[in-house]
Design a protein around this motif. Structure first.
Motif, PDB file in Angstrom:
ATOM      1  N   LEU A   1     -10.676  27.615  14.468  1.00 42.03           N
ATOM      2  CA  LEU A   1     -10.868  27.318  12.822  1.00 42.03           C
ATOM      3  C   LEU A   1     -11.502  28.509  12.218  1.00 42.03           C
ATOM      4  O   LEU A   1     -12.308  29.269  12.866  1.00 42.03           O
ATOM      5  N   PHE A   2     -11.049  28.721  10.770  1.00 42.34           N
ATOM      6  CA  PHE A   2     -11.407  29.954  10.126  1.00 42.34           C
ATOM      7  C   PHE A   2     -11.820  29.595   8.793  1.00 42.34           C
ATOM      8  O   PHE A   2     -11.148  28.533   8.321  1.00 42.34           O
ATOM      9  N   THR A   3     -12.872  30.028   8.216  1.00 47.09           N
ATOM     10  CA  THR A   3     -13.190  29.576   6.683  1.00 47.09           C
ATOM     11  C   THR A   3     -13.678  30.656   5.808  1.00 47.09           C
ATOM     12  O   THR A   3     -13.867  31.750   6.407  1.00 47.09           O
ATOM     13  N   ASP A   4     -13.295  30.648   4.653  1.00 45.56           N
ATOM     14  CA  ASP A   4     -13.723  31.550   3.795  1.00 45.56           C
ATOM     15  C   ASP A   4     -15.014  30.763   2.770  1.00 45.56           C
ATOM     16  O   ASP A   4     -15.307  31.612   1.774  1.00 45.56           O
ATOM     17  N   GLY A   5     -15.311  29.871   3.406  1.00 50.30           N
ATOM     18  CA  GLY A   5     -16.575  29.288   2.484  1.00 50.30           C
ATOM     19  C   GLY A   5     -15.997  28.089   1.815  1.00 50.30           C
ATOM     20  O   GLY A   5     -17.073  27.157   1.386  1.00 50.30           O
ATOM     21  N   THR A   6     -14.676  28.069   1.631  1.00 54.21           N
ATOM     22  CA  THR A   6     -14.250  26.992   0.560  1.00 54.21           C
ATOM     23  C   THR A   6     -13.285  26.318   1.524  1.00 54.21           C
ATOM     24  O   THR A   6     -13.238  24.969   1.392  1.00 54.21           O
TER      25      THR A   6
ATOM     26  N   VAL B   1     -10.929  25.648   5.019  1.00 57.06           N
ATOM     27  CA  VAL B   1     -10.769  25.860   6.519  1.00 57.06           C
ATOM     28  C   VAL B   1      -9.674  25.643   6.637  1.00 57.06           C
ATOM     29  O   VAL B   1      -8.842  24.725   6.544  1.00 57.06           O
ATOM     30  N   ARG B   2      -9.180  26.467   7.872  1.00 55.79           N
ATOM     31  CA  ARG B   2      -7.594  26.676   8.036  1.00 55.79           C
ATOM     32  C   ARG B   2      -7.820  26.458   9.668  1.00 55.79           C
ATOM     33  O   ARG B   2      -8.787  27.205  10.282  1.00 55.79           O
ATOM     34  N   GLY B   3      -7.003  25.784  10.369  1.00 63.69           N
ATOM     35  CA  GLY B   3      -6.974  25.683  11.682  1.00 63.69           C
ATOM     36  C   GLY B   3      -5.576  25.922  12.160  1.00 63.69           C
ATOM     37  O   GLY B   3      -4.378  25.431  11.652  1.00 63.69           O
ATOM     38  N   TYR B   4      -5.627  26.605  13.514  1.00 60.01           N
ATOM     39  CA  TYR B   4      -4.452  27.230  14.238  1.00 60.01           C
ATOM     40  C   TYR B   4      -4.503  26.359  15.741  1.00 60.01           C
ATOM     41  O   TYR B   4      -5.323  26.855  16.401  1.00 60.01           O
ATOM     42  N   ALA B   5      -3.383  25.579  15.937  1.00 56.48           N
ATOM     43  CA  ALA B   5      -3.376  25.102  17.353  1.00 56.48           C
ATOM     44  C   ALA B   5      -2.428  25.997  18.066  1.00 56.48           C
ATOM     45  O   ALA B   5      -1.262  26.662  17.644  1.00 56.48           O
ATOM     46  N   MET B   6      -3.091  26.429  19.082  1.00 55.49           N
ATOM     47  CA  MET B   6      -2.497  27.429  20.169  1.00 55.49           C
ATOM     48  C   MET B   6      -2.925  27.314  21.593  1.00 55.49           C
ATOM     49  O   MET B   6      -3.767  26.749  21.755  1.00 55.49           O
ATOM     50  N   GLU B   7      -2.009  28.106  22.252  1.00 57.07           N
ATOM     51  CA  GLU B   7      -2.554  28.352  23.662  1.00 57.07           C
ATOM     52  C   GLU B   7      -3.839  29.432  23.552  1.00 57.07           C
ATOM     53  O   GLU B   7      -3.473  30.444  23.124  1.00 57.07           O
ATOM     54  N   LEU B   8      -4.748  28.919  24.254  1.00 57.49           N
ATOM     55  CA  LEU B   8      -5.680  29.805  24.468  1.00 57.49           C
ATOM     56  C   LEU B   8      -6.074  30.440  25.976  1.00 57.49           C
ATOM     57  O   LEU B   8      -5.781  29.451  26.790  1.00 57.49           O
TER      58      LEU B   8
ATOM     59  N   ARG C   1       0.981  35.155  12.128  1.00 60.63           N
ATOM     60  CA  ARG C   1       0.806  34.147  10.991  1.00 60.63           C
ATOM     61  C   ARG C   1       0.088  34.729   9.995  1.00 60.63           C
ATOM     62  O   ARG C   1       0.097  34.084   9.106  1.00 60.63           O
ATOM     63  N   TRP C   2      -0.613  35.727  10.035  1.00 60.92           N
ATOM     64  CA  TRP C   2      -1.575  36.099   9.115  1.00 60.92           C
ATOM     65  C   TRP C   2      -0.949  37.365   8.478  1.00 60.92           C
ATOM     66  O   TRP C   2      -0.097  38.013   8.797  1.00 60.92           O
ATOM     67  N   ARG C   3      -1.569  37.889   7.376  1.00 58.30           N
ATOM     68  CA  ARG C   3      -1.108  39.007   6.812  1.00 58.30           C
ATOM     69  C   ARG C   3      -2.387  40.023   6.985  1.00 58.30           C
ATOM     70  O   ARG C   3      -3.703  39.744   6.564  1.00 58.30           O
ATOM     71  N   MET C   4      -1.869  41.309   7.135  1.00 56.59           N
ATOM     72  CA  MET C   4      -3.105  42.266   7.160  1.00 56.59           C
ATOM     73  C   MET C   4      -2.702  43.467   6.345  1.00 56.59           C
ATOM     74  O   MET C   4      -1.591  43.859   6.274  1.00 56.59           O
ATOM     75  N   ARG C   5      -3.884  44.081   5.904  1.00 56.39           N
ATOM     76  CA  ARG C   5      -3.779  45.474   5.145  1.00 56.39           C
ATOM     77  C   ARG C   5      -4.941  46.298   5.720  1.00 56.39           C
ATOM     78  O   ARG C   5      -6.014  46.003   5.989  1.00 56.39           O
TER      79      ARG C   5
ATOM     80  N   ILE D   1      -5.715  38.264   6.069  1.00 57.61           N
ATOM     81  CA  ILE D   1      -5.718  37.148   5.194  1.00 57.61           C
ATOM     82  C   ILE D   1      -5.228  36.117   6.005  1.00 57.61           C
ATOM     83  O   ILE D   1      -3.917  36.086   6.597  1.00 57.61           O
ATOM     84  N   ALA D   2      -5.653  34.855   6.316  1.00 58.61           N
ATOM     85  CA  ALA D   2      -5.452  33.886   7.015  1.00 58.61           C
ATOM     86  C   ALA D   2      -4.260  33.169   6.195  1.00 58.61           C
ATOM     87  O   ALA D   2      -4.363  32.315   5.253  1.00 58.61           O
TER      88      ALA D   2
END
Length: 120
Positions: free
Chosen positions: A49-54, A56-63, A86-90, A101-102
């Motif tokens: 789970l990741f949040t920007d404070g507003t 929450v985004r969840g990613y199901a995956m093998e860990l 699955r993300w964008r990076m600069r 950016i998630a």
């Protein structure tokens, strides 16, 4: 830590401590190559789970969850390509700036990570 060269998302000590004890042999074990040597990991399905404070985004995956006895406790957990793809990076190396950016979560909702039960 983000590792664009990693084929796995790995949870290291101390982040792995709340996960529990895997000594019962019920999990799959793998060995991953690291910078200094190879290390053993348990393989489990999980949700990050990741949040920007507003939002929450969840990613199901093998860990890959580190065996507590095989790694230096100072090593950071690694977000590898299964999630990064699955993300964008600069990246601006001259400005010493990396922005992530998630995107494309499996689940998202408005709220706080603190509102989510720690055990299911």
């Amino acid at each position: 830590m983000i590792d664009t060269g990693s084929d796995a998302t790995a949870v290291h000590v101390p982040n792995a401590q709340p996960v529990g004890n895997y000594d019962d042999g019920a999990t799959t074990n793998i060995e991953l190559a690291g910078i200094d040597s190879d290390h053993e990991y348990f393989v489990e399905q999980g949700i990050l789970l990741f949040t920007d404070g507003t939002l929450v985004r969840g990613y199901a995956m093998e860990l890959a969850i580190a065996h507590p006895s095989t790694l230096d406790t100072a090593l950071p957990s690694i977000i590898g390509r299964p999630l990064i793809n699955r993300w964008r990076m600069r990246y601006d190396p001259w400005g010493s700036h990396l922005e992530v950016i998630a995107k494309d979560p499996d689940i998202s909702f408005r709220g706080s990570v603190e509102d989510i039960p720690r055990q299911f």
